[in-house]
Motif scaffolding. Sequence first.
Motif, PDB file in Angstrom:
ATOM      1  N   UNK A  58       0.405  -2.360  -2.398  1.00 41.07           N
ATOM      2  CA  UNK A  58      -0.735  -2.159  -1.514  1.00 41.07           C
ATOM      3  C   UNK A  58      -0.724  -0.740  -0.945  1.00 41.07           C
ATOM      4  N   UNK A  59      -1.902  -0.108  -0.981  1.00 41.78           N
ATOM      5  CA  UNK A  59      -2.032   1.236  -0.424  1.00 41.78           C
ATOM      6  C   UNK A  59      -1.831   1.197   1.096  1.00 41.78           C
ATOM      7  N   UNK A  60      -1.206   2.242   1.619  1.00 42.66           N
ATOM      8  CA  UNK A  60      -0.955   2.339   3.064  1.00 42.66           C
ATOM      9  C   UNK A  60      -1.497   3.674   3.577  1.00 42.66           C
ATOM     10  N   UNK A  61      -2.774   3.908   3.314  1.00 44.51           N
ATOM     11  CA  UNK A  61      -3.384   5.192   3.665  1.00 44.51           C
ATOM     12  C   UNK A  61      -3.481   5.394   5.169  1.00 44.51           C
ATOM     13  N   UNK A  62      -3.518   4.302   5.947  1.00 39.74           N
ATOM     14  CA  UNK A  62      -3.663   4.430   7.398  1.00 39.74           C
ATOM     15  C   UNK A  62      -2.349   4.737   8.106  1.00 39.74           C
ATOM     16  N   UNK A  63      -1.257   4.680   7.376  1.00 38.33           N
ATOM     17  CA  UNK A  63       0.035   5.003   7.986  1.00 38.33           C
ATOM     18  C   UNK A  63       0.095   6.493   8.350  1.00 38.33           C
ATOM     19  N   UNK A  64       0.531   6.833   9.562  1.00 40.52           N
ATOM     20  CA  UNK A  64       0.568   8.256   9.960  1.00 40.52           C
ATOM     21  C   UNK A  64       1.512   9.100   9.114  1.00 40.52           C
ATOM     22  N   UNK A  65       2.472   8.473   8.461  1.00 39.30           N
ATOM     23  CA  UNK A  65       3.423   9.205   7.615  1.00 39.30           C
ATOM     24  C   UNK A  65       3.071   9.096   6.127  1.00 39.30           C
ATOM     25  N   UNK A  66       1.866   8.668   5.829  1.00 36.91           N
ATOM     26  CA  UNK A  66       1.464   8.460   4.435  1.00 36.91           C
ATOM     27  C   UNK A  66       1.337   9.786   3.691  1.00 36.91           C
ATOM     28  N   UNK A  67       1.803   9.773   2.460  1.00 41.19           N
ATOM     29  CA  UNK A  67       1.680  10.913   1.554  1.00 41.19           C
ATOM     30  C   UNK A  67       1.126  10.415   0.224  1.00 41.19           C
ATOM     31  N   UNK A  68       0.425  11.287  -0.477  1.00 39.00           N
ATOM     32  CA  UNK A  68      -0.128  10.923  -1.778  1.00 39.00           C
ATOM     33  C   UNK A  68       0.782  11.432  -2.889  1.00 39.00           C
ATOM     34  N   UNK A  69       1.172  10.535  -3.772  1.00 39.23           N
ATOM     35  CA  UNK A  69       2.040  10.911  -4.888  1.00 39.23           C
ATOM     36  C   UNK A  69       1.216  11.636  -5.945  1.00 39.23           C
ATOM     37  N   UNK A  74      -0.355   7.042  -5.722  1.00 35.56           N
ATOM     38  CA  UNK A  74      -0.184   6.030  -4.673  1.00 35.56           C
ATOM     39  C   UNK A  74      -0.127   6.726  -3.310  1.00 35.56           C
ATOM     40  N   UNK A  75      -0.794   6.155  -2.329  1.00 31.59           N
ATOM     41  CA  UNK A  75      -0.825   6.720  -0.982  1.00 31.59           C
ATOM     42  C   UNK A  75      -0.074   5.802  -0.034  1.00 31.59           C
ATOM     43  N   UNK A  76       0.971   6.342   0.553  1.00 29.59           N
ATOM     44  CA  UNK A  76       1.796   5.562   1.477  1.00 29.59           C
ATOM     45  C   UNK A  76       2.998   6.381   1.901  1.00 29.59           C
ATOM     46  N   UNK A  77       3.756   5.902   2.871  1.00 25.96           N
ATOM     47  CA  UNK A  77       4.953   6.643   3.310  1.00 25.96           C
ATOM     48  C   UNK A  77       6.057   6.569   2.261  1.00 25.96           C
ATOM     49  N   UNK A  78       6.929   7.564   2.275  1.00 22.63           N
ATOM     50  CA  UNK A  78       8.065   7.565   1.351  1.00 22.63           C
ATOM     51  C   UNK A  78       9.074   6.515   1.772  1.00 22.63           C
ATOM     52  N   UNK A  79       9.884   6.057   0.824  1.00 25.29           N
ATOM     53  CA  UNK A  79      10.913   5.084   1.181  1.00 25.29           C
ATOM     54  C   UNK A  79      12.104   5.800   1.828  1.00 25.29           C
ATOM     55  N   UNK A  80      13.186   5.081   2.013  1.00 26.17           N
ATOM     56  CA  UNK A  80      14.341   5.645   2.716  1.00 26.17           C
ATOM     57  C   UNK A  80      14.964   6.833   1.976  1.00 26.17           C
TER      58      UNK A  80
END
Length: 262
Positions: A58-69, A74-80
Amino acid sequence: MLDVYLIGLGIAAIKMQDYASVFLGNGLIAFITMTVISLLILIHLNVEQLWQLFYPKKEQANDPHALTCQACHYTGPANSRGVCQRCHRPLHYREPYSLQKTWAALIAAMILLFPANLMPISVVYLNGQRMEDTIYSGVVSLIESGNWPIAIIVFIASILVPFIKILIMILLLCSIQRCSQTDPVLRMKLLKFVTWIGRWSMLDLFVIALMMTLINRDQLMSFTMGPAALFFGIAVILTILAVEWLDSRLIWDSYGKSKSTK
């Protein structure tokens, strides 16, 4: 590059008519059919649908730390580990040293294009006699033999395209660094255009490779590549890398900066 290879095969067959009779075989018909089918598959292939089918995320575009690959989009925050959650490619707000790497590749390609166009790119040994051709002389020989359409294709792919690609890339880099107010949509279209035309510069190298495999009669006749082929091949690869290394988001950043300073 199947379409480029197919055109190269046709040009090699036409050039071979100067040395031998060429007939259309069943293997060539099968190869052309396979190439056309493969191209149709690639044209109609939807990569995003494949990602959703085999690796739904699922896309997480609304996350403040989201980045586009830049790889799978894919748009979402990076993992650990700081990589994309879907394709595991390292994520960055902007690709590090993008402009520096692009400039380095372009400058190196421009330097290499001089020996690539001045030195012989192909060498033919016919009855003990050595005959050399540069890229330009090869185009001229095609014109003299009456193959105007093929000559135009080779001229555009091997001479015009590399210089146009470098010129457009220099204009894009300068517009980014000078925060140009030029329409970013137009600049993105130019970037996509050079991405598409870049692979056609490989046409001459495909023709040389095919001629080397098809023409080899020991002392009677043989075909080999000249020193320019190495320079030309490296220059083409460097221009392709220059396009890949340029982070297109910098175009929008520069446009935003130009608007904010007004």
